[in-house]
Design an enzyme around this catalytic site. Structure first.
Site, short mmCIF file in Angstrom:
data_model
loop_
_atom_site.label_atom_id
_atom_site.label_comp_id
_atom_site.label_asym_id
_atom_site.label_seq_id
_atom_site.Cartn_x
_atom_site.Cartn_y
_atom_site.Cartn_z
N VAL A 82 4.29 -5.98 -4.10
CA VAL A 82 5.93 -5.74 -2.95
C VAL A 82 6.40 -6.95 -2.41
O VAL A 82 4.89 -7.34 -2.25
CB VAL A 82 6.22 -4.93 -2.47
CG1 VAL A 82 6.98 -4.32 -1.40
CG2 VAL A 82 5.62 -3.33 -2.98
N HIS A 123 0.67 -1.68 0.37
CA HIS A 123 -0.33 -0.39 -0.21
C HIS A 123 0.87 1.46 0.24
O HIS A 123 0.79 2.25 -0.53
CB HIS A 123 -0.71 0.41 1.14
CG HIS A 123 -1.89 -1.19 1.57
ND1 HIS A 123 -1.56 -2.08 2.55
CD2 HIS A 123 -3.10 -1.35 0.41
CE1 HIS A 123 -3.28 -3.24 2.21
NE2 HIS A 123 -3.34 -2.60 0.62
N GLY A 164 -2.58 -2.73 -7.40
CA GLY A 164 -1.00 -3.16 -7.28
C GLY A 164 -1.52 -4.75 -8.28
O GLY A 164 -2.66 -5.02 -8.61
#
Ligand code: PAF
Length: 273
Positions: free
Chosen positions: A173, A34, A144
């Protein structure tokens, strides 16, 4: 940072923003994934709005709506430090009306893979994202790539409804050991977390095979199934960017998608080739 809960209060706060607005919609339990969305939004816009709303409409009966991690205090601090301008924390009762217009995900993209395992899930995602877009009126919205099918459906909704927002997709990530960050990782025990690493290992091995010239989907999938043998695989699919299955990997037009259960935790991950 303004923390806003009410719809009317949010509309007033939004009205006061004079410039481009980047928007990061979330369900909270914020992590570095985030944060990387927030960072990009801050770089590319005059203002950044983050929403935290655990959306009941996108959970199926029996899923983890009640257990979903809620960490409002920590999330507020993270947003404050990250330089968010408005943090929107709406209540379910003010977001949803009794008998309202409902969005439905399209037949193919909405009901394959994640959509077939979680029928109706994407209807709920599109419903909340449309509502939030209506309130936030963002110039850009950040998602994402880990939720590849969600991303494709939101892009399609924006296109189909001519919404004046640019959808920005950001790389997944990962932890140092490869595990893709997800708010649901907190459900994993130490032993389960170790086993979950086979997902990113399988994707890495697929990437290595492709770089070595192996393009046959079945051969790549076979190797991935072997690597993930100790977890409960729901699907491994190799598709193009329109989510049509591919017999052969097409460079720059392929996504390898994985869904698996480790213990009670359902995880998804993918590789964009
Ligand atoms: O990806 C998520 O966290 C959610 O699906 C979203 C986009 C915030 C909608 O509730």
């Amino acid at each position: 940072m303004q923390i806003v809960r009410g719809i009317e209060e949010f509309k007033r706060a939004r009205e006061a923003l004079d410039g481009s607005v980047g928007f990061v919609p979330t369900m909270g339990a914020l992590h570095h994934g985030h944060l990387s969305l927030i960072k990009s939004s801050k770089k590319e816009n005059d203002y950044t709005v983050v929403s935290i709303f655990v959306n009941p409409m996108q959970f199926l009966p029996g899923e983890d709506f009640d257990a979903y991690p809620r960490r409002e205090e920590a999330d507020c601090r993270i947003c404050e430090i990250a330089g968010v301008d408005i943090l929107f924390l709406p209540e379910s009762s003010s977001i949803y009306k009794k008998d309202e217009v409902k969005l439905k995900a399209p037949g193919y993209l909405g009901y394959i893979l994640e959509g077939s395992r979680r029928p109706g899930h994407f209807d709920g995602v599109l419903q909340i994202v449309m509502k939030l877009f209506g309130l936030v009126r963002p110039s850009r919205a950040y998602f994402g790539k880990k939720d590849a099918q969600q991303l494709a459906l939101i892009r399609k909704m924006v296109d189909d409804f001519f919404l004046p927002v640019e959808i920005v997709a950001e790389e997944t990530v990962r932890e140092d050991d490869g595990l893709a960050l997800s708010s649901r990782n907190v459900y994993l025990s130490t032993e389960e977390r170790k086993r979950a690493l086979s997902i990113s290992r399988a994707l890495k091995s697929a990437s290595r095979l492709i770089m070595a010239g192996e393009l046959e989907s079945e051969k790549i999938k076979k190797r991935m199934y072997e690597i993930m043998k100790d977890i409960d695989i729901e699907y491994i699919q190799i598709v193009d960017r329109d989510f049509r299955p591919l017999r052969k990997v097409a460079i720059r037009n392929t996504i390898i998608l994985v869904a698996a259960r480790v213990g009670k935790t359902r995880l998804i991950d993918n590789l964009w080739v």
